[in-house]
Design a protein around this motif. Sequence first.
Motif, PDB file in Angstrom:
ATOM      1  N   GLU A 256      -1.527  -3.282  -6.001  1.00 50.99           N
ATOM      2  CA  GLU A 256      -1.401  -1.995  -6.666  1.00 50.99           C
ATOM      3  C   GLU A 256      -1.433  -0.744  -5.865  1.00 50.99           C
ATOM      4  N   LEU A 257      -2.115  -0.793  -4.674  1.00 49.34           N
ATOM      5  CA  LEU A 257      -1.981   0.291  -3.816  1.00 49.34           C
ATOM      6  C   LEU A 257      -0.537   0.435  -3.415  1.00 49.34           C
ATOM      7  N   GLY A 258       0.110  -0.574  -3.040  1.00 49.31           N
ATOM      8  CA  GLY A 258       1.460  -0.741  -2.760  1.00 49.31           C
ATOM      9  C   GLY A 258       2.380  -0.240  -3.471  1.00 49.31           C
ATOM     10  N   SER A 259       1.871  -0.354  -4.900  1.00 48.10           N
ATOM     11  CA  SER A 259       2.891  -0.008  -6.370  1.00 48.10           C
ATOM     12  C   SER A 259       2.753   1.737  -5.881  1.00 48.10           C
ATOM     13  N   TYR A 260       1.681   2.058  -5.812  1.00 48.32           N
ATOM     14  CA  TYR A 260       1.305   3.627  -5.949  1.00 48.32           C
ATOM     15  C   TYR A 260       2.264   4.314  -4.795  1.00 48.32           C
ATOM     16  N   ALA A 261       2.113   3.618  -3.582  1.00 50.82           N
ATOM     17  CA  ALA A 261       2.877   4.088  -2.584  1.00 50.82           C
ATOM     18  C   ALA A 261       4.412   4.200  -2.800  1.00 50.82           C
ATOM     19  N   SER A 262       4.996   3.337  -3.482  1.00 51.69           N
ATOM     20  CA  SER A 262       6.447   3.188  -3.627  1.00 51.69           C
ATOM     21  C   SER A 262       7.025   3.992  -4.702  1.00 51.69           C
ATOM     22  N   PRO A 263       7.930   4.691  -4.419  1.00 55.59           N
ATOM     23  CA  PRO A 263       8.484   5.681  -5.410  1.00 55.59           C
ATOM     24  C   PRO A 263       9.276   4.980  -6.525  1.00 55.59           C
ATOM     25  N   LEU A 264       9.689   3.499  -6.397  1.00 60.70           N
ATOM     26  CA  LEU A 264      10.298   2.742  -7.388  1.00 60.70           C
ATOM     27  C   LEU A 264       9.174   2.468  -8.526  1.00 60.70           C
ATOM     28  N   THR A 265       7.888   2.289  -8.101  1.00 57.79           N
ATOM     29  CA  THR A 265       7.040   1.771  -9.053  1.00 57.79           C
ATOM     30  C   THR A 265       5.874   2.633  -9.315  1.00 57.79           C
ATOM     31  N   LYS A 266       5.877   4.078  -8.599  1.00 55.99           N
ATOM     32  CA  LYS A 266       4.718   4.790  -9.003  1.00 55.99           C
ATOM     33  C   LYS A 266       4.583   5.494 -10.255  1.00 55.99           C
ATOM     34  N   MET A 267       5.181   5.721 -10.917  1.00 54.59           N
ATOM     35  CA  MET A 267       5.173   6.131 -12.266  1.00 54.59           C
ATOM     36  C   MET A 267       4.649   5.118 -13.331  1.00 54.59           C
ATOM     37  N   ASP A 268       5.082   3.494 -13.081  1.00 59.12           N
ATOM     38  CA  ASP A 268       4.667   2.587 -13.720  1.00 59.12           C
ATOM     39  C   ASP A 268       3.086   2.356 -13.446  1.00 59.12           C
TER      40      ASP A 268
END
Length: 455
Positions: A256-268
């Motif tokens: 989940e921390l990786g999702s936050y760090a990625s521009p592609l998945t941050k909004m989700d």
Amino acid sequence: MKELKGSVLNTDSYDRRRFGQILEMSKKLREVSKEGSKLFPSFQPLMGDMWAGLFKMKPELLEEVPEGLEMNHQLMERVMSDEGYQEFREFTRLDDLAAALGTTKYSETVLGWVKEQAQRDQELAEALQNLMNGKQGASQQAADALSAALNQQGNSLSRMLSQATQEAIEAKENVKSLLGGIKAGSGDSELKRVPLKDQLLLAEKLSHDKKLKEIAKWAGRMKVIANRKQRSKHKDATSRNGVRQGNAVEQLLPMELGSYASPLTKMDFLRRYVEGQTLQYETKGPEQLGKGPIVLCLDQSGSMTNQDAISKGFALALMSIARKQRRDFAWIPFSSNAAAPLIYERGKITVQDMIQLATIFLGGGTSFEPPLRAASQVIQQSRFNKADIVFVTDGESHVNEHFLKSWNELKDKKGFAVLSLLLGRESVQGVEGFSDRIVRASSFEDESVYQAFEI
């Protein structure tokens, strides 16, 4: 003869004023001063120097001895050159309580030693008598006789001072055991919140009250165990036991921390985080009875006589948990009847409360309804919602069915829970009707008892 004033150390007006204040606070110091002043007139100034020698950062003997204080100079020189003195000062330096206790023990010791030498040595006895009568030259005569006694019997004084040191250290540790919390190293900081006069009162009570001293010993041991149990509970409560949805940042999975760090998945990620749908570690500690105040119903029937000291050490350890967690604590001693509940807001106990707790013992038979009724009255106060009740007994008693019905209705309303510690071999039948959990143990020294410290 009028008592002398002055000092043979590098004391100042603050030192002398502070010792005077401590003398006023301590009944025992005043008693020793009064007794010593019957032996030689400079005894109280000697006590002041004992205190300064233990309390000051850098006490030093004066090169020029004030008139009339020759004996004091000799005795302080002997004390300050003693092998254990400097080590003892590490314990007493800038510590009001430790220095006061050390002064009491040292003064008693020196007084006892001088009396003993006077009984053995006629010359010293006569010199002391002449000193008290104010005869010309008596001060130097007494100093010469004392010097001879120190040369011959100084080793016995050293042994007595060593014993006095241990007694002073033990006295302070007992005060810390009784008044301190469960957190390691918290004793001295807890003591600072208690007026010095009350600390001295408790220390002096401990010096001749064997029961209170035994309670202090058990309280110290029990608090160590309670601290370990509380730390273990906290550690377990933060351990990882699976995955669930939530939005606790510190528990988020690495993915989940990786999702936050990625521009592609941050909004989700942010959408799911706001809605509490992000994945995080499940944290679950051992089952707890609750988070409210603690109510201890403690059996004090005749059969508990031999466990009275350790049971009160147990009570003080529970009280320390309440103090640390800012939970109210109610203590209800019972036998065939129940005493009026003793309530300590946020687990705070005064010295007078401590002495009262140590001296209460009811004796007699065993009845469970009176303490339960007292507990229910306490719980009905709004302050006592979601209480944890610890019920300790080594007996058996019938509880009326009608009372149990009203008890359980109150439990549903107030949300409290009961842990019963059943000591010995009595049947659980007496406690199971009102208990949520029952722990059997042979005595307070049985490790299963310590489950109570997990509340």
